[in-house]
Structures are given as structure tokens and as C-alpha cells.
Design a protein around this motif. Structure first.
Motif, PDB file in Angstrom:
ATOM      1  N   VAL A 240       0.871  -1.169   0.000  1.00  0.00           N
ATOM      2  CA  VAL A 240       0.000   0.000   0.000  1.00  0.00           C
ATOM      3  C   VAL A 240       0.911   1.222   0.000  1.00  0.00           C
ATOM      4  O   VAL A 240       2.030   1.185   0.535  1.00  0.00           O
ATOM      5  CB  VAL A 240      -0.948   0.036   1.214  1.00  0.00           C
ATOM      6  N   ALA A 241       0.447   2.303  -0.612  1.00  0.00           N
ATOM      7  CA  ALA A 241       1.302   3.476  -0.762  1.00  0.00           C
ATOM      8  C   ALA A 241       0.461   4.736  -0.871  1.00  0.00           C
ATOM      9  O   ALA A 241      -0.738   4.684  -1.162  1.00  0.00           O
ATOM     10  CB  ALA A 241       2.195   3.331  -1.997  1.00  0.00           C
ATOM     11  N   GLY A 242       1.107   5.840  -0.638  1.00  0.00           N
ATOM     12  CA  GLY A 242       0.487   7.143  -0.831  1.00  0.00           C
ATOM     13  C   GLY A 242       1.543   8.125  -1.294  1.00  0.00           C
ATOM     14  O   GLY A 242       2.710   8.035  -0.906  1.00  0.00           O
ATOM     15  N   ASN A 243       1.160   9.059  -2.172  1.00  0.00           N
ATOM     16  CA  ASN A 243       2.088  10.095  -2.608  1.00  0.00           C
ATOM     17  C   ASN A 243       1.301  11.360  -2.894  1.00  0.00           C
ATOM     18  O   ASN A 243       0.094  11.303  -3.182  1.00  0.00           O
ATOM     19  CB  ASN A 243       2.874   9.657  -3.849  1.00  0.00           C
ATOM     20  N   GLY A 244       1.970  12.496  -2.793  1.00  0.00           N
ATOM     21  CA  GLY A 244       1.244  13.740  -2.987  1.00  0.00           C
ATOM     22  C   GLY A 244       2.157  14.921  -3.175  1.00  0.00           C
ATOM     23  O   GLY A 244       3.387  14.807  -3.147  1.00  0.00           O
ATOM     24  N   ALA A 245       1.526  16.073  -3.381  1.00  0.00           N
ATOM     25  CA  ALA A 245       2.251  17.333  -3.560  1.00  0.00           C
ATOM     26  C   ALA A 245       1.409  18.466  -2.984  1.00  0.00           C
ATOM     27  O   ALA A 245       0.175  18.419  -3.029  1.00  0.00           O
ATOM     28  CB  ALA A 245       2.552  17.587  -5.031  1.00  0.00           C
ATOM     29  N   TYR A 246       2.094  19.461  -2.467  1.00  0.00           N
ATOM     30  CA  TYR A 246       1.411  20.636  -1.896  1.00  0.00           C
ATOM     31  C   TYR A 246       2.109  21.886  -2.405  1.00  0.00           C
ATOM     32  O   TYR A 246       3.330  22.031  -2.288  1.00  0.00           O
ATOM     33  CB  TYR A 246       1.449  20.591  -0.371  1.00  0.00           C
ATOM     34  N   THR A 247       1.336  22.800  -2.991  1.00  0.00           N
ATOM     35  CA  THR A 247       1.881  24.030  -3.558  1.00  0.00           C
ATOM     36  C   THR A 247       2.171  25.042  -2.451  1.00  0.00           C
ATOM     37  O   THR A 247       1.314  25.331  -1.624  1.00  0.00           O
ATOM     38  CB  THR A 247       0.897  24.627  -4.575  1.00  0.00           C
ATOM     39  N   LEU A 248       3.374  25.591  -2.461  1.00  0.00           N
ATOM     40  CA  LEU A 248       3.822  26.472  -1.378  1.00  0.00           C
ATOM     41  C   LEU A 248       3.420  27.925  -1.587  1.00  0.00           C
ATOM     42  O   LEU A 248       3.224  28.662  -0.625  1.00  0.00           O
ATOM     43  CB  LEU A 248       5.345  26.379  -1.236  1.00  0.00           C
ATOM     44  N   PHE A 249       3.320  28.363  -2.827  1.00  0.00           N
ATOM     45  CA  PHE A 249       2.886  29.734  -3.097  1.00  0.00           C
ATOM     46  C   PHE A 249       2.184  29.765  -4.445  1.00  0.00           C
ATOM     47  O   PHE A 249       2.424  28.918  -5.313  1.00  0.00           O
ATOM     48  CB  PHE A 249       4.059  30.722  -3.071  1.00  0.00           C
ATOM     49  N   GLU A 250       1.307  30.728  -4.617  1.00  0.00           N
ATOM     50  CA  GLU A 250       0.491  30.796  -5.816  1.00  0.00           C
ATOM     51  C   GLU A 250       1.324  31.212  -7.029  1.00  0.00           C
ATOM     52  O   GLU A 250       2.111  32.152  -6.964  1.00  0.00           O
ATOM     53  CB  GLU A 250      -0.658  31.782  -5.621  1.00  0.00           C
ATOM     54  N   GLY A 251       1.132  30.485  -8.128  1.00  0.00           N
ATOM     55  CA  GLY A 251       1.838  30.812  -9.351  1.00  0.00           C
ATOM     56  C   GLY A 251       1.125  31.879 -10.158  1.00  0.00           C
ATOM     57  O   GLY A 251       0.095  32.425  -9.758  1.00  0.00           O
ATOM     58  N   GLU A 252       1.665  32.172 -11.324  1.00  0.00           N
ATOM     59  CA  GLU A 252       1.100  33.196 -12.193  1.00  0.00           C
ATOM     60  C   GLU A 252      -0.055  32.634 -13.018  1.00  0.00           C
ATOM     61  O   GLU A 252      -0.090  31.451 -13.362  1.00  0.00           O
ATOM     62  CB  GLU A 252       2.180  33.725 -13.137  1.00  0.00           C
ATOM     63  N   SER A 253      -0.999  33.488 -13.342  1.00  0.00           N
ATOM     64  CA  SER A 253      -2.130  33.087 -14.166  1.00  0.00           C
ATOM     65  C   SER A 253      -1.678  32.822 -15.601  1.00  0.00           C
ATOM     66  O   SER A 253      -0.824  33.528 -16.133  1.00  0.00           O
ATOM     67  CB  SER A 253      -3.208  34.170 -14.161  1.00  0.00           C
ATOM     68  N   ILE A 254      -2.269  31.782 -16.222  1.00  0.00           N
ATOM     69  CA  ILE A 254      -1.994  31.518 -17.635  1.00  0.00           C
ATOM     70  C   ILE A 254      -3.199  31.901 -18.503  1.00  0.00           C
ATOM     71  O   ILE A 254      -3.217  31.630 -19.704  1.00  0.00           O
ATOM     72  CB  ILE A 254      -1.639  30.041 -17.869  1.00  0.00           C
ATOM     73  N   GLY A 255      -4.214  32.537 -17.892  1.00  0.00           N
ATOM     74  CA  GLY A 255      -5.384  32.960 -18.647  1.00  0.00           C
ATOM     75  C   GLY A 255      -6.651  32.862 -17.815  1.00  0.00           C
ATOM     76  O   GLY A 255      -6.609  32.653 -16.607  1.00  0.00           O
ATOM     77  N   LYS A 256      -7.780  33.037 -18.467  1.00  0.00           N
ATOM     78  CA  LYS A 256      -9.082  32.981 -17.816  1.00  0.00           C
ATOM     79  C   LYS A 256      -9.742  31.626 -18.064  1.00  0.00           C
ATOM     80  O   LYS A 256      -9.579  31.019 -19.126  1.00  0.00           O
ATOM     81  CB  LYS A 256      -9.995  34.085 -18.334  1.00  0.00           C
ATOM     82  N   SER A 257     -10.494  31.184 -17.060  1.00  0.00           N
ATOM     83  CA  SER A 257     -11.297  29.991 -17.226  1.00  0.00           C
ATOM     84  C   SER A 257     -12.647  30.232 -16.590  1.00  0.00           C
ATOM     85  O   SER A 257     -12.931  31.334 -16.091  1.00  0.00           O
ATOM     86  CB  SER A 257     -10.610  28.772 -16.605  1.00  0.00           C
ATOM     87  N   PHE A 258     -13.477  29.195 -16.582  1.00  0.00           N
ATOM     88  CA  PHE A 258     -14.851  29.336 -16.132  1.00  0.00           C
ATOM     89  C   PHE A 258     -15.241  28.112 -15.318  1.00  0.00           C
ATOM     90  O   PHE A 258     -14.919  26.982 -15.691  1.00  0.00           O
ATOM     91  CB  PHE A 258     -15.794  29.486 -17.330  1.00  0.00           C
ATOM     92  N   ILE A 259     -15.906  28.333 -14.197  1.00  0.00           N
ATOM     93  CA  ILE A 259     -16.397  27.242 -13.376  1.00  0.00           C
ATOM     94  C   ILE A 259     -17.883  27.457 -13.119  1.00  0.00           C
ATOM     95  O   ILE A 259     -18.438  28.526 -13.394  1.00  0.00           O
ATOM     96  CB  ILE A 259     -15.654  27.145 -12.026  1.00  0.00           C
ATOM     97  N   THR A 260     -18.510  26.418 -12.616  1.00  0.00           N
ATOM     98  CA  THR A 260     -19.911  26.518 -12.219  1.00  0.00           C
ATOM     99  C   THR A 260     -20.075  25.872 -10.859  1.00  0.00           C
ATOM    100  O   THR A 260     -19.360  24.921 -10.518  1.00  0.00           O
ATOM    101  CB  THR A 260     -20.840  25.825 -13.232  1.00  0.00           C
ATOM    102  N   ARG A 261     -21.003  26.399 -10.075  1.00  0.00           N
ATOM    103  CA  ARG A 261     -21.334  25.801  -8.781  1.00  0.00           C
ATOM    104  C   ARG A 261     -22.587  24.931  -8.890  1.00  0.00           C
ATOM    105  O   ARG A 261     -23.082  24.436  -7.893  1.00  0.00           O
ATOM    106  CB  ARG A 261     -21.551  26.905  -7.734  1.00  0.00           C
ATOM    107  N   SER A 262     -23.070  24.759 -10.098  1.00  0.00           N
ATOM    108  CA  SER A 262     -24.263  23.927 -10.317  1.00  0.00           C
ATOM    109  C   SER A 262     -23.991  22.963 -11.470  1.00  0.00           C
ATOM    110  O   SER A 262     -24.626  23.036 -12.515  1.00  0.00           O
ATOM    111  CB  SER A 262     -25.473  24.802 -10.626  1.00  0.00           C
ATOM    112  N   PRO A 263     -23.024  22.035 -11.272  1.00  0.00           N
ATOM    113  CA  PRO A 263     -22.603  21.172 -12.378  1.00  0.00           C
ATOM    114  C   PRO A 263     -23.665  20.164 -12.801  1.00  0.00           C
ATOM    115  O   PRO A 263     -23.585  19.610 -13.894  1.00  0.00           O
ATOM    116  CB  PRO A 263     -21.376  20.454 -11.810  1.00  0.00           C
ATOM    117  N   GLY A 264     -24.664  19.916 -11.945  1.00  0.00           N
ATOM    118  CA  GLY A 264     -25.663  18.931 -12.283  1.00  0.00           C
ATOM    119  C   GLY A 264     -26.733  19.399 -13.249  1.00  0.00           C
ATOM    120  O   GLY A 264     -27.565  18.611 -13.695  1.00  0.00           O
ATOM    121  N   LYS A 265     -26.723  20.680 -13.587  1.00  0.00           N
ATOM    122  CA  LYS A 265     -27.734  21.194 -14.513  1.00  0.00           C
ATOM    123  C   LYS A 265     -27.544  20.615 -15.907  1.00  0.00           C
ATOM    124  O   LYS A 265     -26.421  20.389 -16.351  1.00  0.00           O
ATOM    125  CB  LYS A 265     -27.667  22.721 -14.591  1.00  0.00           C
ATOM    126  N   SER A 266     -28.641  20.403 -16.600  1.00  0.00           N
ATOM    127  CA  SER A 266     -28.575  19.934 -17.976  1.00  0.00           C
ATOM    128  C   SER A 266     -28.141  21.092 -18.871  1.00  0.00           C
ATOM    129  O   SER A 266     -28.256  22.263 -18.488  1.00  0.00           O
ATOM    130  CB  SER A 266     -29.940  19.418 -18.425  1.00  0.00           C
TER     131      SER A 266
END
Length: 336
Positions: A240-266
Motif C-alpha cells: 500500500v502506498a500514498g504520494n502527494g504534492a502541496y503548492t507552497l505559493f500561488e503561481g502566475e495566471s496563464i489565462g481565464k477559465s470558467f467554473i460553475t457551482r451547479s454542475p448537475g444542470k442539464s
């Protein structure tokens, strides 16, 4: 290894760097002098949920589904009993499928105009992904082994990630690459590998800790992993194993994107003004991947099967993965 952009209905999920370590990386021990190890590994990944940049877990909008198949070739070679060089190369086939969506009906639209206004984020990509080079030096060789590992990961001939649309404005005709074969930038990682084997119980354990310098726009990361295993008989073991990564500081933006808080909508229910939120996107990501599997050893040949899943993260799909691989070892490859 691959990019993961929590991108929304207006963007497909891309690739994640959280695949399990390759078999060539599985041991904290350096190879004996003049020993060569060849690794062939296949990995199938799928996801229908994502961790948003703020860590919220939700399903992909528009019935989105991500799948990927990766074939990896790795090699290790012992220069001396304490120094080892290794490398990995990945070939990938990636798919993202989602339902198309019409966010608004243009005035006086006919059938041709309506077709041109449909956003379709389904996409596939295939080719060579990232390559990696590793150098190891055995610092301590006793009951507990300590090894220094320096790794460089770099892109090989694919388009780099960018914002959802060419000019950061929603436009069905200007959708950028929703699926990429990697982050398109170079990582330099310094790690220390701690390993121990207990002959009395035929058990082993490994602990990794390191720092990843992400050259370019992303923030640097701390990386680590732990694994434990147990022999069952002479040739069969479970782990059994586990591995991961944690970002220490925020990087630069590469552009704009879009999210939704209602992903279940048709697709017919989405409202461009109420259901869509514009965000800056970066290549930053956090994740924790857990894995379990079995290994069968047959003389110079080793076969492995494992299953893993990302159980925590941000800006990354919740990927499930299944891997099959073989390792072939050859002693004294340059001997007369």
C-alpha cells in the motif's frame, strides 16, 4: 504525469501530475554497478469529478468524463554501486467528453447560426508526454538506506496549456486546447528516499520527501510519499502506498477559465449570467493519491498490478487509475 485544470463546462478537465510512481522509481536502493533495469508500464485513468481551485469536490458539468491511457518506458543503470542514472518517457492518449451547450440564442438565428453558437468541449489528444531524468546517490547503506535523488521533468513536443479561449472571451470558434499532454514547463525536484527491509518478517518500508522547483509560471511544491509492503511466500508481495504534492505559493495566471457551482444542470438549463463564474487559472495543484497492489517476482522478471485514486486535492480531477507493468533486470550488461 499530467496537467489538471479545473476548468468548468467551458473547459474540459486536463491532465494530472498525480499518477503513481513508475516501477523504475519503486526502490530507494541504488542498483549495483553495471546492472540495467528496463520498465514497461501501462496506466488507465478515469474521472468524472474534480477538485476546484478552492478544494471543493464536484462532478464535471455537462456529464463530462475524462479518460487517459499512458504507456511508459523507463530505464535504470548502475554506474557504480552508489551512483545510478534513470529515465522515463510517456506516450499518452487522452479524451474528454461532455455534452455540448448553447448558452444563448443569437437574435434572428437560423439553424446554421445556432450550430455556430454551440460550445463543445469534447476533445482528444495523443502523443509524447513529459520525459524525466533521474540521478541517484546512495548516502547511507545499512539496515536503513538513505538515497539522494535529483530529477528533471520536461515537456516533449506538445502544445502548452493556456486559457479557455483565445482572447479570454467566450467564443465557440476560439476554444483553446482543452486537453494537453502535460503542463508544458520544466520541474526540478530534489528528494531524499529512506528505505528499510526487515528480514525476520520480510517486510519493507519507504519514505520520500522533497522539494520541486517548478520553472515558469507555477508555484513550487513540496512532494512526498510513503509505502509499505509484505512478502507472502517467496515470490509474491502486497503493498500500500500514498504520494502527494502541496503548492507552497500561488503561481502566475496563464489565462481565464470558467467554473460553475451547479454542475448537475442539464445543458438546456445553464444560464450564462447566473451559473458561470470567471476565474484566473494557474498550473498550481495539490493532491494526495493512495494506491494498493501486488508484485510477482519471477527470477529476473517482475510483474505488478495496482489501483490508485486521488482522495484529496485542488485544481485537479479526482482520478482513479489502474496500472499493469513489468520490469526486466540484467546484470553485468557490459561484461565481456
Amino acid at each position: 504525469m499530467f496537467r489538471s485544470m479545473s476548468r468548468y463546462t467551458l473547459v474540459a478537465a486536463a491532465l494530472c501530475l498525480a499518477s503513481a510512481p513508475t516501477m523504475a522509481d519503486a526502490s530507494p536502493w541504488t542498483l549495483p554497478k553495471d546492472k540495467f533495469v528496463l520498465t514497461l508500464d501501462s496506466n488507465y485513468q478515469s474521472a468524472d469529478e474534480e477538485y476546484l481551485p478552492d478544494g471543493e469536490l464536484q462532478q464535471f458539468p455537462l456529464d463530462g468524463e475524462f479518460t487517459a491511457i499512458t504507456f511508459s518506458v523507463g530505464a535504470r543503470y548502475g554506474i557504480t554501486d552508489k551512483i545510478e542514472l534513470a529515465g522515463d518517457l510517456n506516450l499518452k492518449q487522452i479524451n474528454y467528453k461532455s455534452a455540448p451547450v448553447l448558452l444563448e440564442i443569437p437574435d434572428g438565428a437560423d439553424s446554421a447560426t445556432l450550430n455556430d453558437a454551440i460550445f463543445d468541449f469534447s476533445k482528444s489528444a495523443a502523443g509524447v508526454g513529459d520525459a524525466e531524468l533521474h540521478g541517484r546517490y546512495a548516502l547511507v547503506r545499512g539496515l536503513v538506506r538513505v538515497t539522494s535523488q535529483t530529477s528533471v521533468q520536461f515537456p516533449v513536443g506538445y502544445e502548452t496549456p493556456r486559457g479557455t479561449f483565445l482572447d479570454d472571451e467566450p467564443n465557440p470558434a476560439a476554444i483553446e486546447d482543452d486537453v494537453t499532454l502535460g503542463d508544458g514547463q520544466t520541474n526540478l525536484t530534489q528528494s531524499f528516499l529512506f528505505g528499510a527491509y526487515v528480514p525476520a518478517t520480510r517486510s519493507f518500508a519507504r519514505l520520500d520527501a522533497g522539494y520541486r522547483l517548478r520553472v515558469g509560471t507555477p508555484g513550487d511544491q513540496t512532494v512526498g510519499g510513503v509505502s509499505i509492503g509484505q512478502y507472502l511466500g517467496d515470490n509474491f508481495l502486497v503493498f500500500v502506498a500514498g504520494n502527494g504534492a502541496y503548492t507552497l505559493f500561488e503561481g502566475e495566471s496563464i489565462g481565464k477559465s470558467f467554473i460553475t457551482r451547479s454542475p448537475g444542470k442539464s445543458p438546456s438549463e445553464f444560464d450564462a449570467t447566473e451559473d458561470i463564474e470567471t476565474i484566473d487559472i494557474t498550473l498550481d495543484k495539490d493532491y494526495l493519491n493512495v494506491e494498493g497492489g501486488v508484485i510477482l517476482k519471477l527470477r529476473d522478471l517482475e510483474m505488478r498490478a495496482s489501483y490508485g485514486q486521488i482522495v484529496w486535492g485542488s485544481n485537479i480531477p479526482r482520478i482513479s487509475s489502474f496500472s499493469l507493468g513489468v520490469v526486466y533486470a540484467l546484470d553485468n550488461v557490459t561484461a565481456e
